[in-house]
Design an enzyme around this catalytic site. Structure first.
Site, short mmCIF file in Angstrom:
data_model
loop_
_atom_site.label_atom_id
_atom_site.label_comp_id
_atom_site.label_asym_id
_atom_site.label_seq_id
_atom_site.Cartn_x
_atom_site.Cartn_y
_atom_site.Cartn_z
CB CYS A 129 -4.03 7.18 -0.87
SG CYS A 129 -5.53 8.17 -0.39
CB CYS B 54 -7.03 6.63 -3.23
SG CYS B 54 -6.34 8.49 -2.48
CG ASP B 55 -5.54 2.81 -3.97
OD1 ASP B 55 -6.37 3.49 -4.74
OD2 ASP B 55 -4.40 3.50 -3.78
#
Length: 316
Positions: free
Chosen positions: A133, A136-137
């Site tokens: 992701c 997300c990261d």
């Protein structure tokens, strides 16, 4: 005797916990079933920086806070693996690996799981450089070099997203051309921070004790082996919806994603679906929470409608 609830929520990720909160706060009896610890994929996230109200919060900490809220109005957490749902009209029978539970409403929040490459180092470096992701990261790799594995829409869109954050992106694809839509390809090809390695498979993720340092690759036409230094490996080879227990309900599309309307209702009255298990584009904590609130409120309206018609009991 089966236990009876107004609402059964299957899955205790952010969407499921929000649905349980809204339904129980509306004075409905709620069971929230999960086969693991509450929080879902949040428990595998070191830090969350895109959830409103928190500049940064550890995934497990956010999961705990959400759980505390979700059971604050009486929702019960039930450990178990759901095997099937039987639709009996105004009553649904949820069968787990240990018991049967009756409910007027079922909210499916089982999520999805990322397809894995199944190579050495992939599991070992999960959360240490291996990610599924970019949204997300990606921020953890600011000004670093990363690798994206895949050639579909998700892979190339996320490569372009990462290019706005990191120093450089190398896309590794097993074929000689991308599968992504042309407009997405054109955008990536025009970005000088993205390059491509064709006809190549990643065979191993390398690293030290703390982080990813490189990937091993092999050209699937020449069999030439190489090593590409990288700080991160973003893998996009597909998602798998966790919907096998619900196949009998005929509520999924050809790929297994659950189809709903904008009220989160499936084609079966009294059964709703939320979060990453749905047929949709953006799969984030924020979207799951919003859908959970909608489903929890719709569950209340559905139960109220049953009560007003005097149909809360069904012989079976």
């Amino acid at each position: 005797m089966a236990k009876n609830y107004d609402v059964v929520v299957i899955g205790a990720g952010p969407g499921g916990m929000t649905a349980a909160l809204y339904a129980s706060r509306a004075n409905l009896s709620v069971a929230m079933i999960d086969r693991g610890i509450y929080g879902g994929q949040m428990n595998n996230t070191a830090a969350i920086e895109n959830y409103p109200g928190f500049k940064s919060i550890m995934g497990p900490d956010l999961a705990q806070q959400m759980y505390d809220s979700s059971v604050n109005f009486g929702a019960e957490y039930v450990y178990g693996s759901v095997e099937s749902i039987e639709d009996k009209g105004n009553v649904k029978i949820v069968k787990t690996d240990s018991e049967e539970i009756e409910a007027k409403v079922v909210i499916i929040a089982t999520g999805s799981e990322y397809k894995k490459l199944g190579i050495p180092g992939e599991h070992e470096y999960g959360g240490k450089g291996v990610s599924y992701c970019a949204v997300c990261d990606g921020a953890f790799f600011r000004n670093k070099n990363v690798v994206v594995v895949g050639g579909g829409d998700s892979a190339i869109e996320e490569a372009t997203y990462l290019a706005g954050i990191v120093n450089h992106v190398t896309v590794i694809h097993r074929r000689e051309q991308l599968r992504a839509q042309q407009v997405i390809q054109d955008r990536a090809f025009a970005n000088d921070k993205i390059d491509f390695v064709w006809d190549t498979n990643v065979t191993e993720v390398l690293g030290d004790d703390k982080k990813v340092t490189a990937v091993k690759t092999v050209n699937n036409k020449t069999n030439e082996e190489s090593e590409i230094k990288t700080s991160g490996v973003f893998i996009y080879v597909g998602l798998l919806p966790m919907t096998e227990p619900f196949a009998n309900l005929d509520i999924t599309d050809a790929d297994g994603w659950i189809k709903t309307n904008d009220q989160m209702a499936t084609s079966v009255p009294g059964i709703y679906a939320i979060g990453d298990v749905r047929q949709k584009d953006l799969r984030q904590i924020t979207t799951a929470v919003g859908e959970g609130g909608i489903a929890g409120q719709q569950a209340f309206k559905y139960v109220e409608a049953l009560s007003s018609k005097g149909q809360t009991e069904v012989s079976h």
